[in-house]
Write a protein that holds these residues in place. Structure first.
Motif, short mmCIF file in Angstrom:
data_model
loop_
_atom_site.label_atom_id
_atom_site.label_comp_id
_atom_site.label_asym_id
_atom_site.label_seq_id
_atom_site.Cartn_x
_atom_site.Cartn_y
_atom_site.Cartn_z
N GLU A 125 1.09 4.13 -2.94
CA GLU A 125 0.89 5.56 -2.69
C GLU A 125 2.04 6.36 -3.28
OE1 GLU A 125 0.38 6.19 1.50
OE2 GLU A 125 -1.40 4.92 1.58
N THR A 126 3.26 5.91 -3.04
CA THR A 126 4.44 6.60 -3.54
C THR A 126 4.45 6.61 -5.07
OG1 THR A 126 5.70 5.95 -1.59
CG2 THR A 126 6.97 6.64 -3.51
N GLU A 155 0.83 -1.21 0.00
CA GLU A 155 0.00 0.00 0.00
C GLU A 155 0.87 1.26 0.00
OE1 GLU A 155 -2.77 -0.07 3.23
OE2 GLU A 155 -3.80 -1.86 2.48
N LYS A 156 1.90 1.29 0.83
CA LYS A 156 2.81 2.44 0.88
C LYS A 156 3.52 2.63 -0.46
CE LYS A 156 3.66 2.41 5.84
NZ LYS A 156 4.65 2.18 6.91
N THR A 158 1.90 6.22 -7.12
CA THR A 158 0.78 7.01 -7.62
C THR A 158 1.11 8.50 -7.57
OG1 THR A 158 -0.80 5.32 -6.96
CG2 THR A 158 -1.68 7.53 -7.34
N LYS A 159 1.73 8.95 -6.49
CA LYS A 159 2.12 10.36 -6.38
C LYS A 159 3.15 10.71 -7.47
CE LYS A 159 1.30 10.82 -1.43
NZ LYS A 159 1.92 10.96 -0.10
#
Length: 94
Positions: A54-55, A50-51, A57-58
């Motif tokens: 997120e990274t 998940e982390k 996707t950013k």
């Protein structure tokens, strides 16, 4: 464009890994850390994925914004060049 492609591919791979993790019944799974694989709890792997998503996707959003900026700048430069050279140049992509 290559960086965008790599980021998109990494995001897809993380999504696939997340889906595979959901399907597994094992409580301990192999997870790649650098160049080696370690056995980690399924919950910890889920959190790490998940982390990472997120990274990624950013990063992908940042690249999309940069692409918009570059495309807009290219359009302005094309206007200037077509204004100066008229039909004697062709700047359109094939």
């Amino acid at each position: 464009m290559l960086m965008y492609s790599n980021a998109w591919e990494a995001n897809e791979n993380l999504e696939d890994a997340s889906n595979e993790l959901i399907l597994t019944d094992d409580e301990v799974v192999r997870f790649q850390i650098g160049e080696v694989f370690g056995h980690l709890a399924k919950d910890e792997v889920d959190t790490r994925i998940e982390k990472m998503q997120e990274t990624t996707t950013k990063h992908l959003e940042k690249l999309k914004d940069e692409k918009k900026s570059v495309v807009a700048e290219m359009a302005e430069l094309k206007k200037i060049l077509y204004g100066k050279f008229k039909d004697s140049i062709n700047l359109e992509e094939d």
